[in-house]
Design an enzyme around this catalytic site. Structure first.
Site, short mmCIF file in Angstrom:
data_model
loop_
_atom_site.label_atom_id
_atom_site.label_comp_id
_atom_site.label_asym_id
_atom_site.label_seq_id
_atom_site.Cartn_x
_atom_site.Cartn_y
_atom_site.Cartn_z
N TYR A 143 0.86 -1.18 0.00
CA TYR A 143 0.00 0.00 0.00
C TYR A 143 0.89 1.23 0.00
O TYR A 143 1.84 1.31 0.79
CB TYR A 143 -0.88 -0.03 1.26
N ASP B 221 9.52 2.84 -0.01
CA ASP B 221 8.48 3.55 0.76
C ASP B 221 8.65 3.18 2.23
O ASP B 221 8.29 2.08 2.66
CB ASP B 221 7.10 3.14 0.23
N LYS C 170 4.16 8.85 9.01
CA LYS C 170 3.82 8.27 10.31
C LYS C 170 4.76 8.70 11.44
O LYS C 170 4.62 9.80 11.97
CB LYS C 170 3.78 6.74 10.17
C1 LIG Z 1 3.75 1.89 3.20
C2 LIG Z 1 2.76 3.02 3.23
N1 LIG Z 1 2.88 4.01 2.35
C3 LIG Z 1 2.02 5.05 2.33
C4 LIG Z 1 0.99 5.13 3.23
C5 LIG Z 1 0.04 6.28 3.22
O1 LIG Z 1 0.30 7.10 4.30
P1 LIG Z 1 -0.83 8.10 4.85
O2 LIG Z 1 -1.86 7.27 5.51
O3 LIG Z 1 -0.08 9.00 5.78
O4 LIG Z 1 -1.33 8.84 3.66
C6 LIG Z 1 0.83 4.12 4.18
C7 LIG Z 1 -0.27 4.17 5.17
O5 LIG Z 1 -0.59 3.23 5.85
C8 LIG Z 1 1.72 3.02 4.17
O6 LIG Z 1 1.59 2.00 5.03
#
Ligand SMILES: Cc1ncc(COP(=O)(O)O)c(C=O)c1O
Length: 440
Positions: A144, A247, A275
């Site tokens: 994700y 990521d 986060k």
């Molecule tokens: C690996 C990863 N990338 C991007 C995101 C998106 O982050 P946000 O919820 O701050 O938009 C998440 C959210 O859970 C994530 O787990």
């Protein structure tokens, strides 16, 4: 029957909010029932509106490495809010936080601040396309990268029969309202499967702007990369001229001070954080080499934002980073030790338990429990085929009644913070044992 306060709030909330909340993972979609409305948090504890206390292992999905209402964060906020929350101007603290990041992260020479992991991923992929002049992106099943169109594919569990051959997975958008054009250039590949990636790179590598991967698969519970797998992704990217985009929204400032790049010895071309970086407020960052990041200079790849580099958020971020890094990164060592200890305790409970087939997988401060007859869940397809998500939900709801808070969605994960204690671990382990005994 009289309603408790959470139930009454849910009834009121459902009239004015979608599902009574603001993100599906907080409401009935994840809980299957009324969510518990929280009133406040302190240290490792959350308190709900009905006065119940919980040891919080969710920690705002990893946004709180210092736990709730840490005195240093409270002091920072109290002091800085009195001097102004956000100016949308150049700031000294913006330079200071970027300097901390550049000194800490060898693969980062320049930083651009954003607000959320989703936004940072959008900018990173636009930057990869702008830098390489290529259209395609390679993304992995079960990963994700936020809720925007180009990457919102194959990130939810599906029936195993819907997935297609691993050499050519069926692309499954996770939302309606996404046009085919927006994901036409997204190639989906099974993760932790070198052969599939090599095949995909042979077919698409020369047209790929980037390969984007989570370092630890954290959106199907917690699944560690096989030894050498991420290094091989990096090497394949280099061979094909595609950017290696790691990521680290979840894993940054979490599995190690330098995230998965440090833990697995990687040198990503582009990296994004979110986060934990914000220490409880929205804060994200895109980082990379000077050469690649200079693509974001005015007139090239566009990335704007009224709330980028918010003054208060940067001060909180600075406090979080300096607190965690103090004393030779003692904070990062502590969350790792606590996470490993709890993972091992749960693994021991799982081994002793004859009634339920269950395992616990973890990477440093992150862990997740899977109800499964498998000894290991090593990719998305294993997860879709073998993880009993409803059973986990029932288990997590029962744990609420024993004062333990984990998100009831098996696709998510739990995390330690510096304010958790050995006693929290003991209490949690005991509650897990009792819950397993009580479950049919
Ligand atoms: C690996 C990863 N990338 C991007 C995101 C998106 O982050 P946000 O919820 O701050 O938009 C998440 C959210 O859970 C994530 O787990």
């Amino acid at each position: 029957m009289t309603k408790n306060t959470s139930e009454s709030l849910f009834e009121r909330g459902s009239k004015v909010l979608i599902e009574g909340v603001s993100s599906a993972s907080r409401g009935p979609a994840a809980f299957g029932t009324t969510p518990r409305y929280m009133s406040h948090g302190e240290g490792s504890r959350l308190y709900d509106v009905d006065g119940r206390e919980y040891i919080d292992w969710m920690m705002a999905f990893g946004a709180l490495p210092l736990g709730h209402a840490h005195p240093k964060i409270v002091t920072t906020v109290t002091k800085e809010i009195a001097r102004g929350s956000h100016f949308a101007t150049a700031l000294e603290v913006e330079v200071e936080v970027a300097e901390i990041l550049v000194n800490l992260l060898p693969h980062v020479e320049k930083v651009r601040f954003a607000n959320t992991g989703t936004e940072a991923a959008m900018a990173a992929i636009r930057l990869a396309r702008g830098h390489t002049g290529r259209r395609k992106i390679i993304k992995f099943e079960g990963h994700y990268h936020g809720w925007w169109d180009a990457v919102l594919l194959n990130s939810n569990p599906q029936p195993i029969t819907a997935l297609g051959h691993p050499n050519s997975p069926i692309r499954i958008p996770d939302s309606s309202g996404i046009t085919e054009e927006s994901w036409m250039d997204t190639i989906i590949v099974p993760w932790n499967d070198l052969e599939s990636l090599e095949r995909a790179m042979a077919l698409h590598g020369r047209d790929a702007a980037c390969v984007v991967t989570e370092g630890v698969m954290s959106n199907m519970g917690v699944i560690a990369p096989k030894p050498g797998y991420l290094n091989r992704i990096q090497a394949l990217c280099n061979e094909h001229g595609a950017l290696f985009y790691l990521d680290e929204t979840v894993t940054g400032f979490r599995v190690a001070a330098g995230g998965c790049a440090e833990l697995y010895g990687l040198k990503p071309d582009i990296v994004t954080y979110g986060k934990a970086l914000g220490g409880g407020v929205p804060m994200a960052a895109i980082g990379g080499s000077d050469e690649i990041m200079s693509g974001l200079e005015w007139g090239k790849v566009l990335h704007f934002g009224t709330h980028n580099a918010g003054r208060l958020a940067l001060h909180i971020c600075k406090t979080m980073l300096t607190t965690m890094l103090d004393d030779n990164q003692a904070g990062f060592i502590k969350i790792k030790d606590l996470g490993i200890k709890l993972t091992e305790e749960i693994q021991a409970i799982a081994r002793k338990n004859n009634k339920h087939k269950m395992i616990c997988q973890g990477v440093n401060s992150m862990f997740q429990i899977f109800f499964t007859d498998q000894e290991e869940i090593s990719n998305y397809r294993d997860f879709c085929k073998s993880v009993d998500r409803l059973k986990f939900r029932d288990f997590a709801l029962k744990l609420f009644d024993k004062g333990i808070y984990m998100n009831p969605s098996a696709t998510l994960h739990s995390l330690s913070s510096i304010v958790h204690t050995e006693e929290d671990i003991e209490v949690t382990a005991r509650a897990i044992s009792e819950t397993l005994d009580e479950m049919p």
